[in-house]
Design an enzyme around this catalytic site. Structure first.
Site, PDB file in Angstrom:
ATOM      1  CB  CYS A  14      13.594-103.113  20.566  1.00  0.00           C
ATOM      2  SG  CYS A  14      12.223-103.949  19.323  1.00  0.00           S
ATOM      3  CB  CYS A  17       9.452-101.219  17.317  1.00  0.00           C
ATOM      4  SG  CYS A  17       9.614-102.297  18.867  1.00  0.00           S
ATOM      5  CG  ASP A 430      35.646 -66.117   4.001  1.00  0.00           C
ATOM      6  OD1 ASP A 430      36.360 -65.644   2.990  1.00  0.00           O
ATOM      7  OD2 ASP A 430      34.981 -65.126   4.882  1.00  0.00           O
ATOM      8  CG  ASP A 635      30.840 -64.200   5.838  1.00  0.00           C
ATOM      9  OD1 ASP A 635      30.852 -64.982   4.686  1.00  0.00           O
ATOM     10  OD2 ASP A 635      31.649 -63.313   5.648  1.00  0.00           O
ATOM     11  CG  ASP A 639      32.080 -67.379   2.440  1.00  0.00           C
ATOM     12  OD1 ASP A 639      32.836 -66.985   1.300  1.00  0.00           O
ATOM     13  OD2 ASP A 639      32.313 -66.870   3.468  1.00  0.00           O
TER      14      ASP A 639
END
Ligand code: ADP
Ligand code: MG
Length: 748
Positions: A14, A17, A430, A635, A639
């Site tokens: 759970c 835990c 871009d 790309d 960038d």
């Protein structure tokens, strides 16, 4: 040195835990970061390898009552599978035994039903005998977990089950052994062995279903691993032979025949074919490839035969990288989950307090027999409140979401990126290489001063030889097509966002955009109309100027226009985004007129042109400052800063070398429609998580007051502890099932 390690943990049930484990691991000196994932049953720990050993980590885990599998690194996926199967079988046996025995007790004890039961089943001692194995054999795991939690002064879901069922069992045993004492205080001696046994059986049943369903959430990884080819046909010493894929080394020549899987990554040296890359890129159209083109392991050769040179093998292949990325991402934690974890860590102690309060109130103020009411309601509160499903709500959905993305060629770096993506309301694209194919072609060459067009092209190509820009490539390619001879260039320099310069035969040459010409004092006004006209049709016009000797002025000697084709998927991809209510912006270093022309073609009204490469990041921040949640699609190479600045950076993968590190999301295919698919995936995953949290948490909150008896004064309604356990098992199962439903949702 900082090391990061991921290992399996056994025994978690759970959300609490998770908190206990994380805290224990973080407390270890030298550990800087620890995340535990309930759905994958794995921990990821970042630590100083000089201070921390496997043994310290392992004991930090076992100290709080769980088991870490750190050193067994040789465990394969198969071993793990077998182990899981074994665990499932053991669990199933416990479920069957406890529900059968519990059912028998119920038959003999339930008012109305008991009349049909054989006499011996109605005997309290027989019921006790039947209940013991359920309580202490099938329920042993609950006790073990509770004891280790208590040692560390914490409580978890197992604690609630243990208190609840032990109360019911102990009271029943007492009634059976000392019926006289109970009668003396005015209560008819009737045990509740059925309650204890059936609760245990149902909770185990819930866990069984949950474990089975959880196995389904990691299917995507299994599919990816299954994609791998088993053997490769290598050419060594002029002989062809089939060898296992693990024995292929870099540089091997590998032969691929029609219909065969390409075993590893490489470059075609001979032959040509059409290749189905959909399993990796998500793009359904086969791609034609010839010598010099790259091929990706695990993709499928269609019709041709070819030989290629292996360039990446083993863990270096694209598929191996993808698998690793997806695995890491599936184990990461979404911000929304931290909240759920935090809430559930407070949940258990609060529930125990509420249970005590329930007991006290019913015992003191309740109707007769008040002890019985108090006991049963306390058990109901403890059972209904288990925050078990809460720990599963987020991670199971994240696992399915990230896996689903991978199947569509959308690689998501971590859960946080997946979560943030649903909030995106502005996407900046871009232009070059993202919206366009990035393979511009020369369309016009104009020369002045009686020079030949070829001379202009040759000069330009000579200088561009040194540049890696896609425009440069176009120019060099055009010159090569005409078999022009190129001259040697000295003092070459690339001026980002502007162009290039260099010296040929002692003459200085600059080649680039208007900004560059302005800087060098070249007058281009006489050509303004012609340039404007070409730009308005979407072409990029570059100017070449030459200076005969030092000290003289540059003179314009020619114009070269190139056009880049807009991707076929662009229009549709952008449309899908606009339909989602997302504003689309285009950003480019190209001039305003060309950019607007292309923007118009694609229906983009907001165009940011003439942005120098190092200013793209600032533009992203500017839009963020407008209060927008911004994604940047690029790309992935030039960038990078803008991708990092954006809330979600989306890189268009270039097929073979996926720019995995730079971006939050990498789209392996160049298809622009996958941008919208990624956003849709995020939205659907978040919707699944919210619904899960409602199932997991909402109904606990609603039913706890009912279990406490809030409705009793008005409707005489109480929550039978057995129904509480049915509800709780159903909630875990429904949460996991809901996550699995995400698999079937359409995202593109
Ligand atoms: P993008 O944003 O489209 O990737 P860049 O910022 O790389 O564009 O370049 C912007 C402009 O600078 C180009 O449109 C071009 O006019 C000029 N330029 C940049 N590099 C070169 C080059 N190598 N040769 C010619 N022109 C260039
Ligand atoms: Mg670019």
């Amino acid at each position: 040195m900082q090391t990061k390690k991921t290992f399996s943990i056994k025994g978690m049930h759970c959300a609490s835990c998770v908190m206990v484990l994380e805290q224990s691991l973080k407390k270890v000196e030298g550990v800087s970061e620890a995340t535990v994932n309930l759905a994958t049953e794995k921990a990821t720990v970042t630590y100083d390898s000089q201070k921390v050993t496997d043994a310290t980590l392992s004991s930090a885990v076992s100290n709080v009552g769980y088991q870490a599998l750190i050193t067994e690194e040789i465990r394969t996926e198969d071993d793990e599978q077998k182990e899981k199967q074994q665990e499932l079988r053991a669990l199933r046996l416990k479920v069957i035994v406890s529900l059968t025995l519990g059912g028998l007790i119920l038959w003999g004890a339930f008012p109305g039903l008991m009349k049909t039961a054989p006499m011996f089943l109605q005997n309290f001692w027989v019921q006790l005998l039947l209940a013991v194995p359920v309580q202490f054999w099938a329920g042993f795991g609950f006790y073990r977990a509770t004891i280790s939690a208590l040692k560390h002064r914490t409580a978890n879901m197992d604690t609630l089950v243990v208190i609840g069922t032990t109360v019911a069992f102990a009271y029943s045993a007492f009634v059976t052994i000392f019926p006289q004492l109970v009668t003396n205080i005015g209560i008819e001696p009737a045990p509740y062995f059925d309650t204890a046994a059936i609760i245990i059986g149902l909770i185990l049943l819930g866990r069984y279903f949950e474990a089975r369903a959880k196995a389904g959430t990691s299917e995507a990884i299994k599919k990816l691993i299954g994609l791998q080819a088993k053997t490769a046909r290598v050419v060594r010493d002029n002989k062809e032979m089939d060898i296992p894929i693990s024995e292929v080394i870099i540089g091997d020549g590998i032969r691929v025949r029609p219909g065969e899987k390409i075993p590893v990554d490489g470059i075609i040296i001979d032959g040509e074919s059409s290749i189905d890359e959909s399993m990796v890129t998500g793009e359904s159209m086969p791609v034609d490839k010839v010598a010099g083109d790259t091929v990706v392991g695990a993709t499928m050769n269609k019709t041709g035969t070819f030989t290629f040179k292996a360039t990446k093998v083993g863990g270096e292949t694209m598929l191996a990288q993808i698998i690793k990325l997806v695995q890491e991402a599936q184990g990461s934690k979404a911000p929304i989950q931290r909240l759920a974890d935090l809430v559930s860590s407070y949940f258990v102690p609060v529930v125990i307090m509420l249970a005590f309060a329930t007991f006290a109130v019913w015992y003191i103020f309740g109707p007769a027999p008040s002890l019985l009411y108090a006991l049963l309601n306390t058990v109901a509160v403890l059972i209904i409140a288990c925050p078990c499903a809460m720990g599963l709500a987020t991670p199971t959905a994240i696992m399915v979401g990230i896996g689903k993305g991978a199947e569509h060629g959308i690689l998501i770096k971590d859960a946080e990126s997946l979560e943030t993506a649903h909030k995106i309301n502005t996407i900046i694209f871009d232009k070059t290489g993202t919206l366009t194919k990035g393979q511009p072609e020369v369309t016009d060459i104009i020369s002045f001063d009686g020079r030949a067009q070829d001379e202009v092209l040759s000069l330009a190509a000579s200088i561009e030889k040194g540049s890696e820009h896609s425009l440069a490539e176009a120019i060099v390619k055009a010159a090569e097509a005409k078999h022009l001879s190129l001259s040697a260039v000295e003092k070459f320099k690339a001026i980002p966002g502007r162009g290039v310069e260099g010296t040929i035969d002692g003459k200085r040459i600059v080649f680039g955009n208007k900004r560059l010409m302005n800087k060098e004092g070249v007058d281009v006004s006489s050509e303004g109309d012609r340039i404007g006209e070409m730009e308005s049709s979407g072409k990029t016009v570059m100017m070449i100027a030459l200076r005969q000797a030092h000290g003289e002025a540059f003179k314009l000697v020619g114009l070269i226009a190139v056009a880049d084709i807009v991707k076929e998927s662009a229009k549709e991809g952008l449309c899908a985004l606009q339909k989602l209510g997302i504003e689309v912006v285009m950003i480019t270093g190209d001039n305003q007129r060309t950019a607007s022309a292309i923007g118009q073609k694609l229906g983009i009204s907001r165009v940011l042109a003439e942005v120098l490469p190092d200013q793209k990041e600032a533009e992203v921040r500017k839009i963020q400052a407008e209060g927008k949640v911004v994604a940047m699609v690029g790309d992935g190479i030039n960038d990078a800063p803008a991708l990092a600045a954006a809330d979600v950076g989306i890189a268009m993968g270039t097929g073979t070398d996926v720019a995995i590190e730079a971006a939050d999301i990498t789209l392996i295919s160049k298809d622009l429609r996958s941008v919208a698919a990624a956003v849709v995936l995020s939205k659907k995953t978040m919707r699944t998580i919210r619904l899960n949290l409602f199932w997991a948490f909402g109904y606990n909150v609603i039913l706890i007051p009912v279990a406490m008896g809030a409705l009793y004064p008005f409707f005489h309604l109480l929550l039978n502890p057995i129904f509480a356990s049915v509800a709780m098992a159903t909630s875990s199962v429904s949460v996991v099932t809901n996550s699995l439903l995400l698999k079937r949702k359409k995202i593109s």
